[in-house]
Design a protein around this motif. Structure first.
Motif, PDB file in Angstrom:
ATOM      1  N   VAL A 190       0.328  -1.065  -0.465  1.00 31.49           N
ATOM      2  CA  VAL A 190       0.069  -0.146   0.591  1.00 31.49           C
ATOM      3  C   VAL A 190       1.093   1.171   0.271  1.00 31.49           C
ATOM      4  CG1 VAL A 190      -2.026   1.463   1.385  1.00 31.49           C
ATOM      5  CG2 VAL A 190      -1.167  -1.365   0.921  1.00 31.49           C
ATOM      6  N   ASP A 191       2.061   1.130   0.850  1.00 32.59           N
ATOM      7  CA  ASP A 191       2.897   2.390   0.477  1.00 32.59           C
ATOM      8  C   ASP A 191       3.619   2.247  -0.305  1.00 32.59           C
ATOM      9  OD1 ASP A 191       1.775   3.088   3.186  1.00 32.59           O
ATOM     10  OD2 ASP A 191       3.611   1.782   3.655  1.00 32.59           O
ATOM     11  N   GLY A 192       4.109   1.363  -1.524  1.00 29.60           N
ATOM     12  CA  GLY A 192       4.657   1.805  -2.575  1.00 29.60           C
ATOM     13  C   GLY A 192       6.345   1.171  -2.649  1.00 29.60           C
ATOM     14  N   ASP A 193       6.377   0.092  -0.907  1.00 33.13           N
ATOM     15  CA  ASP A 193       8.253   0.821  -1.453  1.00 33.13           C
ATOM     16  C   ASP A 193       8.460  -1.268  -0.918  1.00 33.13           C
ATOM     17  OD1 ASP A 193       6.749  -0.287   1.292  1.00 33.13           O
ATOM     18  OD2 ASP A 193       7.648   0.606   2.811  1.00 33.13           O
ATOM     19  N   ALA A 194       7.334  -1.876  -1.716  1.00 32.47           N
ATOM     20  CA  ALA A 194       7.749  -3.022  -1.915  1.00 32.47           C
ATOM     21  C   ALA A 194       6.993  -3.662  -2.618  1.00 32.47           C
ATOM     22  CB  ALA A 194       7.131  -3.520  -0.134  1.00 32.47           C
ATOM     23  N   VAL A 195       7.219  -5.016  -3.240  1.00 33.19           N
ATOM     24  CA  VAL A 195       6.424  -5.887  -3.682  1.00 33.19           C
ATOM     25  C   VAL A 195       6.989  -7.082  -3.482  1.00 33.19           C
ATOM     26  CG1 VAL A 195       6.739  -6.283  -6.798  1.00 33.19           C
ATOM     27  CG2 VAL A 195       6.862  -4.116  -6.365  1.00 33.19           C
ATOM     28  N   ILE A 196       5.400  -7.802  -3.777  1.00 27.25           N
ATOM     29  CA  ILE A 196       6.052  -9.224  -3.208  1.00 27.25           C
ATOM     30  C   ILE A 196       5.387 -10.272  -4.379  1.00 27.25           C
ATOM     31  CG2 ILE A 196       4.552 -11.431  -1.781  1.00 27.25           C
ATOM     32  CD1 ILE A 196       4.350  -9.013   0.364  1.00 27.25           C
ATOM     33  N   ASN A 197       5.897 -11.309  -4.367  1.00 24.60           N
ATOM     34  CA  ASN A 197       5.925 -12.349  -5.762  1.00 24.60           C
ATOM     35  C   ASN A 197       5.815 -13.562  -4.653  1.00 24.60           C
ATOM     36  OD1 ASN A 197       5.509 -14.267  -8.188  1.00 24.60           O
ATOM     37  ND2 ASN A 197       7.571 -14.755  -8.190  1.00 24.60           N
ATOM     38  N   LEU A 198       3.932 -13.831  -5.376  1.00 32.88           N
ATOM     39  CA  LEU A 198       4.105 -15.451  -5.042  1.00 32.88           C
ATOM     40  C   LEU A 198       3.602 -15.874  -5.623  1.00 32.88           C
ATOM     41  CD1 LEU A 198       0.936 -14.103  -3.063  1.00 32.88           C
ATOM     42  CD2 LEU A 198       2.994 -15.397  -2.075  1.00 32.88           C
ATOM     43  N   ALA A 199       4.724 -17.217  -5.989  1.00 33.83           N
ATOM     44  CA  ALA A 199       4.432 -18.443  -7.318  1.00 33.83           C
ATOM     45  C   ALA A 199       4.287 -19.684  -7.368  1.00 33.83           C
ATOM     46  CB  ALA A 199       5.377 -17.615  -7.911  1.00 33.83           C
ATOM     47  N   ALA A 200       3.296 -19.944  -7.645  1.00 26.90           N
ATOM     48  CA  ALA A 200       3.184 -21.466  -6.914  1.00 26.90           C
ATOM     49  C   ALA A 200       3.963 -22.569  -7.776  1.00 26.90           C
ATOM     50  CB  ALA A 200       2.026 -22.349  -6.767  1.00 26.90           C
ATOM     51  N   TRP A 201       4.431 -23.770  -7.264  1.00 29.69           N
ATOM     52  CA  TRP A 201       5.345 -24.997  -8.096  1.00 29.69           C
ATOM     53  C   TRP A 201       4.774 -25.856  -7.777  1.00 29.69           C
ATOM     54  CZ3 TRP A 201       9.023 -23.709 -11.998  1.00 29.69           C
ATOM     55  CH2 TRP A 201       9.188 -22.281 -12.016  1.00 29.69           C
ATOM     56  N   THR A 202       5.389 -27.136  -8.853  1.00 26.46           N
ATOM     57  CA  THR A 202       4.253 -27.718  -8.218  1.00 26.46           C
ATOM     58  C   THR A 202       5.560 -29.263  -7.587  1.00 26.46           C
ATOM     59  OG1 THR A 202       5.813 -28.855 -10.389  1.00 26.46           O
ATOM     60  CG2 THR A 202       4.109 -28.671  -9.924  1.00 26.46           C
ATOM     61  N   ASP A 203       6.612 -28.485  -7.335  1.00 27.73           N
ATOM     62  CA  ASP A 203       8.263 -29.127  -6.414  1.00 27.73           C
ATOM     63  C   ASP A 203       9.110 -28.165  -6.270  1.00 27.73           C
ATOM     64  OD1 ASP A 203      10.263 -30.500  -8.881  1.00 27.73           O
ATOM     65  OD2 ASP A 203       8.046 -31.056  -9.366  1.00 27.73           O
ATOM     66  N   GLU A 204       9.618 -28.763  -5.500  1.00 28.80           N
ATOM     67  CA  GLU A 204      11.110 -27.379  -5.424  1.00 28.80           C
ATOM     68  C   GLU A 204      12.268 -27.917  -6.510  1.00 28.80           C
ATOM     69  OE1 GLU A 204      14.802 -26.819  -1.685  1.00 28.80           O
ATOM     70  OE2 GLU A 204      12.892 -28.090  -1.263  1.00 28.80           O
ATOM     71  N   LYS A 205      12.105 -28.919  -6.433  1.00 30.77           N
ATOM     72  CA  LYS A 205      13.886 -29.558  -7.803  1.00 30.77           C
ATOM     73  C   LYS A 205      13.141 -28.614  -9.163  1.00 30.77           C
ATOM     74  CE  LYS A 205      15.580 -32.859 -10.594  1.00 30.77           C
ATOM     75  NZ  LYS A 205      15.255 -34.822 -10.563  1.00 30.77           N
ATOM     76  N   ARG A 206      11.777 -28.240  -9.868  1.00 28.90           N
ATOM     77  CA  ARG A 206      11.758 -27.359 -10.751  1.00 28.90           C
ATOM     78  C   ARG A 206      11.831 -25.753 -10.741  1.00 28.90           C
ATOM     79  NH1 ARG A 206       6.490 -31.631 -12.580  1.00 28.90           N
ATOM     80  NH2 ARG A 206       8.143 -33.416 -13.492  1.00 28.90           N
ATOM     81  N   PHE A 207      11.598 -25.592  -9.289  1.00 30.22           N
ATOM     82  CA  PHE A 207      11.499 -24.147  -9.255  1.00 30.22           C
ATOM     83  C   PHE A 207      13.184 -23.848  -9.486  1.00 30.22           C
ATOM     84  CE2 PHE A 207      13.501 -21.305  -6.040  1.00 30.22           C
ATOM     85  CZ  PHE A 207      12.979 -19.977  -6.147  1.00 30.22           C
ATOM     86  N   ASN A 208      13.910 -24.431  -8.683  1.00 30.05           N
ATOM     87  CA  ASN A 208      15.756 -24.837  -8.884  1.00 30.05           C
ATOM     88  C   ASN A 208      15.493 -24.976 -10.390  1.00 30.05           C
ATOM     89  OD1 ASN A 208      15.825 -23.851  -5.935  1.00 30.05           O
ATOM     90  ND2 ASN A 208      16.239 -26.030  -5.652  1.00 30.05           N
ATOM     91  N   ALA A 209      15.234 -25.247 -11.120  1.00 33.76           N
ATOM     92  CA  ALA A 209      15.813 -25.739 -12.602  1.00 33.76           C
ATOM     93  C   ALA A 209      15.867 -23.870 -13.294  1.00 33.76           C
ATOM     94  CB  ALA A 209      15.159 -26.095 -12.893  1.00 33.76           C
ATOM     95  N   ILE A 210      14.915 -23.249 -12.866  1.00 37.11           N
ATOM     96  CA  ILE A 210      14.809 -21.805 -13.030  1.00 37.11           C
ATOM     97  C   ILE A 210      16.283 -21.006 -13.197  1.00 37.11           C
ATOM     98  CG2 ILE A 210      12.270 -21.303 -13.281  1.00 37.11           C
ATOM     99  CD1 ILE A 210      13.129 -19.504 -11.683  1.00 37.11           C
ATOM    100  N   PHE A 211      16.632 -21.756 -12.135  1.00 39.84           N
ATOM    101  CA  PHE A 211      18.026 -20.619 -12.369  1.00 39.84           C
ATOM    102  C   PHE A 211      19.481 -21.305 -12.958  1.00 39.84           C
ATOM    103  CE2 PHE A 211      16.086 -19.897  -7.998  1.00 39.84           C
ATOM    104  CZ  PHE A 211      15.926 -18.549  -8.208  1.00 39.84           C
TER     105      PHE A 211
END
Length: 196
Positions: free
Chosen positions: A141-162
């Motif tokens: 609301v204050d415009g000083d932060a941005v949050i990303n909520l992202a859902a993934w099937t598993d941690e391994k597939r999330f880590n693969a994006i790097f």
């Protein structure tokens, strides 16, 4: 399968209301167990319940355990569908699985620029990454932060994006717009529904 349960009242409104506390306790119990995602009355009478991803036997047991069903107060009609897409933060599995929710908090002095840069990275992931279920970008609301909520099937597939240079390049552009950023992965530990 996700099930949409449509309840039709078979008794007068006074009977429905008289047994509402038992029905609400049943709803809360199954919501807390992750079986019911949404429920509420229909404007024209009756009610609707949307279940989590449940098998046939569990849905039958769910319906048969409702006090309104046992007392003949409401009948159930059911439509089932395969829930392939869900908004980030909505967990459709009734029991914990390997899915993870990313929460990335970034402080910024230029929220619109940060959102645009982060959206570029997330849109790349949406088009290319296996296991990505969706993302929601929020600005404080204050415009000083941005949050990303992202859902993934598993941690391994999330880590693969790097390992993807297309993602890492876009993420570096995002990093240039922030004063600080930190992410963590989370799993559902407990669900507590409103007690009303």
């Amino acid at each position: 399968m996700i099930h949409v349960l449509t309840l039709t009242y078979l008794q007068p409104r006074e009977t429905v209301t008289a047994h509402l506390p038992e029905h609400k306790a049943w709803l809360r119990d199954h919501s807390d167990r992750g079986r019911i995602l949404l429920s509420g009355p229909r404007p024209d009478g009756g009610a609707v319940i949307v279940t989590a991803d449940l098998d046939e036997a569990t849905v039958r047991e769910l319906i048969e355990s409702d006090p309104w069903h046992k007392l003949g107060i409401a009948s159930y009609d059911r439509v089932a569908f395969e829930g392939k897409n869900a908004s980030p933060g909505v967990v459709t599995a009734a029991v914990p699985d390997d899915s993870v929710l990313l929460i990335n908090v970034a402080t910024t002095e230029d929220a619109p620029a940060t959102v645009d840069a982060l959206a570029g990275a997330v849109e790349h992931v949406a088009a290319t990454a296996d296991g990505f279920r969706g993302s929601r970008l929020l600005t404080s609301v204050d415009g000083d932060a941005v949050i990303n909520l992202a859902a993934w099937t598993d941690e391994k597939r999330f880590n693969a994006i790097f390992d993807d240079p297309g993602f890492t390049g876009r993420y570096q552009e995002f990093a240039k717009t922030v004063t600080g950023a930190k992410y963590r992965l989370y799993r559902t530990s407990r669900v507590i529904s409103p007690n009303r």
